[in-house]
Design an enzyme around this catalytic site. Structure first.
Site, PDB file in Angstrom:
ATOM      1  CB  CYS A   1      -0.946   0.057   1.193  1.00 46.56           C
ATOM      2  SG  CYS A   1      -2.100  -1.307   1.318  1.00 46.56           S
TER       3      CYS A   1
ATOM      4  NE  ARG B   1       4.524   1.536   0.380  1.00 39.82           N
ATOM      5  CZ  ARG B   1       5.294   1.422   1.456  1.00 39.82           C
ATOM      6  NH1 ARG B   1       6.543   1.836   1.410  1.00 39.82           N
ATOM      7  NH2 ARG B   1       4.822   0.915   2.568  1.00 39.82           N
TER       8      ARG B   1
ATOM      9  CD1 TRP C   1      -0.413  -5.881  -3.083  1.00 38.75           C
ATOM     10  CD2 TRP C   1      -1.032  -6.851  -1.172  1.00 38.75           C
ATOM     11  NE1 TRP C   1      -0.051  -7.206  -3.156  1.00 38.75           N
ATOM     12  CE2 TRP C   1      -0.422  -7.819  -1.992  1.00 38.75           C
ATOM     13  CE3 TRP C   1      -1.509  -7.235   0.084  1.00 38.75           C
ATOM     14  CZ2 TRP C   1      -0.268  -9.154  -1.604  1.00 38.75           C
ATOM     15  CZ3 TRP C   1      -1.359  -8.560   0.476  1.00 38.75           C
ATOM     16  CH2 TRP C   1      -0.746  -9.500  -0.352  1.00 38.75           C
TER      17      TRP C   1
ATOM     18  CG  ASN D   1       0.470   0.618   4.470  1.00 35.27           C
ATOM     19  OD1 ASN D   1       0.107  -0.551   4.347  1.00 35.27           O
ATOM     20  ND2 ASN D   1       1.725   0.995   4.299  1.00 35.27           N
ATOM     21  N   GLY D   2      -2.037  -1.037   6.322  1.00 30.19           N
ATOM     22  CA  GLY D   2      -1.931  -1.934   7.461  1.00 30.19           C
ATOM     23  C   GLY D   2      -3.129  -2.845   7.544  1.00 30.19           C
TER      24      GLY D   2
ATOM     25  CD  GLU E   1      17.464 -13.405  -4.719  1.00 30.54           C
ATOM     26  OE1 GLU E   1      17.143 -12.288  -5.178  1.00 30.54           O
ATOM     27  OE2 GLU E   1      16.847 -13.948  -3.779  1.00 30.54           O
TER      28      GLU E   1
ATOM     29  CE  LYS F   1      15.424 -10.822  -7.218  1.00 30.94           C
ATOM     30  NZ  LYS F   1      14.779 -11.524  -6.143  1.00 30.94           N
TER      31      LYS F   1
ATOM     32  CD  GLU G   1      10.794 -11.861  -6.284  1.00 34.47           C
ATOM     33  OE1 GLU G   1      10.475 -11.365  -5.196  1.00 34.47           O
ATOM     34  OE2 GLU G   1      11.888 -11.651  -6.837  1.00 34.47           O
TER      35      GLU G   1
ATOM     36  CG  HIS H   1      18.403 -37.105  -2.501  1.00 35.92           C
ATOM     37  ND1 HIS H   1      18.438 -38.285  -1.784  1.00 35.92           N
ATOM     38  CD2 HIS H   1      19.701 -36.705  -2.631  1.00 35.92           C
ATOM     39  CE1 HIS H   1      19.688 -38.579  -1.480  1.00 35.92           C
ATOM     40  NE2 HIS H   1      20.480 -37.632  -1.981  1.00 35.92           N
TER      41      HIS H   1
ATOM     42  CE  LYS I   1      12.172  -3.108  -3.182  1.00 37.77           C
ATOM     43  NZ  LYS I   1      13.016  -4.022  -3.954  1.00 37.77           N
TER      44      LYS I   1
END
Length: 616
Positions: A2, A27, A74, A100-101, A489, A493, A496, A512, A611
């Site tokens: 948000c 964000r 969001w 926001n929250g 990582e 990426k 995402e 395995h 973000k």
């Protein structure tokens, strides 16, 4: 997640707030809205979608006014929709809020308000909050600031809010608990700015206040800001900071996307991360936050690292660094699990909390838990004045500069840089690294920015590889030792920003289970640098090749063996094994970027992602 952008002053508020919302798009959000007050005439516009959609619906509409609150949402409570978008009004239409929250006890409050005759147009917890504020204000016949304070004393959750009353067009009430909020102050209090971070108002003022948790600020034109504690009403002396952020840092600078810009900023970002700390000519590392607490580090039973997402991967690299170079036992925890697991922590433990934004809700909660158990908490974050920077006992900034792209790039490499400096310093002081080894590491670290530059020159070659595999439905990433976290990582990426399913594994774990997935349609990215377990990784590559898997190998420059087996090879300069993640991650960032672009994905604002995850 948000974003809040607000203005109160003598300028036209609409362009300031809309531009501010665009700067906060990084964000992550699914809807946007703005409310304007011109005298006592209010205009409210909100929509599911992007800020660009909001701009379209405001064309040819009244956008006059010197007070405005804007918001990018969001979704938490309620699906993305026009009705659930912020700002929200109270039942009377007199009070307006952006938030926001998350308000955890909203349902209980909502039921009580319904009994008292309140109705609701949205499914959000935010609309419940503004009506609670209105109920308190009416019942107690008090001013708005006091009503907000009393209402917030009865809610459970996290919030950064800005509220105004249309009857008072010269005042905004701002409050914070667990979610970031910054207040910009104009000369002689002739104007005020409110935002989730300082980027929306950097060109207007350098003076800013970052509210602490459970603080409420009253912004009234022509008067000094008043700040009070929400619970006990105690007055707080405002602490005004001078912003060092500049406008150029938050613009794209000629790049197509912020992510690409930030990938290419890494040579300078790494240099800035060790600037003033790595004194190569003197053969020393100077870190005040470590030096001032050196006995704690040298006598620690263990280090526990807490983080989320990309920062967690940096923590995994740090586990190798601290155990290998300083021989200190390390455990790496997901902050979201650590906080609920009743962990065994004591006063001789050091907890290192890693976060780009310094606002990650789970990491903040983990810090508070660790401190309650007596641990010494060290923060590694990027944003100056952030909640984690304030909550930890001490720490180190990464100095990466603003990272706007949702998918972290330079945050990862600068976090590793800071953690590597710490591990080297402690390793030398503990006698685990001889002076000659220590000096060699210091010299090699000083060369890393130039070596990253060398890797970046391969972007055209990487783009060609991306074109071949852009339509692959799945992908495997393999690495060993220091490069196992890099495999994780790299897979993150790709997931995402391109929405391709990808998984990272230690190379030996391929047998395995994951090996069952390998066929001629499966791209496998293997980090096969010469340092470390090279022969073992070569064996893994042979196993993949025997099953017709497509191999993209990250190798040390001059490699011959892997080059003969792999379908594609990306060379990186040779360096110490401990520093290979700083180089091997660069091609994976570029590969993900180009694949996402070719697939038509929104690289800087991938779907469903934010973000900074400031709620659970």
């Amino acid at each position: 997640m948000c974003g809040i952008a607000g203005y109160l002053g003598f300028r036209k508020a609409y362009p300031i707030v809309i531009n501010g919302l665009q700067r906060l798009e990084y964000r992550g959000y699914d809807s946007a809205g703005v409310v304007l007050l011109d005298g006592n005439e209010m205009s409210l516009y909100k929509t599911k979608g992007k800020v660009s959609d909001l701009k379209k619906i405001t064309r040819q509409k009244n956008v006059e006014g010197n007070l405005a609150l804007g918001h990018t949402r969001w979704a938490t409570h309620g699906i993305p929709s026009d009705e659930n978008s912020h700002p929200h009004l109270s039942n009377s239409g007199n009070l307006v809020i952006v938030h926001n929250g998350i308000i955890e006890n909203y349902d209980t409050i909502k039921k009580e308000l319904i009994v008292r005759g309140y109705t609701f147009k949205s499914d959000t917890d935010t609309e419940v909050l503004i009506n609670l504020i209105e109920e308190v204000k009416i019942k107690n016949n008090c001013k708005l600031g006091r009503a907000v304070q009393m209402a917030l004393a009865n809610v459970v959750g996290a919030y950064a809010i800005a509220v105004f009353d249309i009857a008072k067009p010269d005042e905004i009430i701002v409050a914070k608990l667990g979610s970031p909020i910054a207040i910009g102050i104009g000369e002689n209090n002739t104007e005020f700015f409110v935002a989730s971070d300082a980027s929306p108002f950097i060109e207007y003022t350098r003076n800013a206040i970052y509210l602490e948790d459970e603080e409420l600020a009253i912004l009234k034109l022509g008067r000094d800001i008043r700040i009070r504690k929400i619970q006990d009403n105690a007055a707080v002396e405002p602490y005004i900071q001078q912003l060092k952020l500049n406008l150029e840092q938050i613009e794209k600078g000629g790049y197509d996307h912020f992510m690409l810009k930030e990938i290419h900023e890494q040579p300078n970002a790494i240099l800035d991360a060790y600037r003033g700390r790595l004194l190569a000519s003197k053969g020393m590392i100077k870190m005040g936050s470590v030096d001032n607490n050196i006995s704690r580090f040298l006598n620690a039973n263990r280090i526990v690292i807490v983080a989320c997402g990309t920062s967690w991967h940096a923590g995994l690299v740090a586990e190798y660094l601290f155990e290998d170079l300083a021989r200190i036992p390390v455990e790496v925890e997901y902050a979201s699990e650590f906080r609920y697991r009743n962990p065994i922590i004591n006063k001789n433990d050091i907890v290192i909390a890693i976060s780009q934004s310094g606002e990650t809700a789970d990491t903040l909660a983990a810090i508070k838990l660790a401190k309650s158990k007596g641990a010494f908490v060290f923060g590694v974050c990027n944003v100056v004045g952030s909640s984690i920077a304030r909550e930890t006992d001490t720490g180190a900034y990464t100095h990466a500069g603003p990272e706007i792209g949702v998918a972290s790039t330079k945050a990862f490499t600068t976090q590793i840089t800071v953690l590597a400096l710490m591990a080297l310093k402690l390793g030398n002081l503990k006698g685990e690294l001889s002076n000659s080894m220590y000096n060699n590491y210091i010299h090699e670290m000083s060369l890393i920015p130039a070596k990253v530059e060398e890797v970046l020159k391969m972007d055209t070659e990487i783009e060609k590889i991306a074109a071949i595999y852009k339509d692959a439905p799945n992908c495997l990433y393999l690495g060993r030792g220091y490069n196992f976290p890099v495999a994780l990582e790299g897979a993150l990426k790709l997931k995402e920003i391109s929405y391709i399913h990808a998984e990272g594994y230690p190379a030996a774990e391929m047998k395995h289970g994951p090996i069952a997935l390998i066929d001629e349609h499966m791209p496998v990215i293997v980090i096969a640098t010469k340092k470390g377990h090279y022969d073992k990784v070569v064996s893994n590559i042979q196993e993949i090749k025997a099953r017709k898997g497509k191999i993209i190998a990250i190798v040390t420059k001059g490699d011959i063996i892997v080059k003969e087996m792999a379908d594609h090879v990306i060379e990186i300069p040779e360096t110490e094994e401990a520093f290979t993640p700083l180089l091997s991650t660069i091609p994976l960032q570029l590969l993900s970027y180009y694949i996402a672009v070719m697939r038509g994905c929104n690289v800087d604002q991938p779907r469903n992602l934010a973000k900074s995850v400031t709620v659970e």
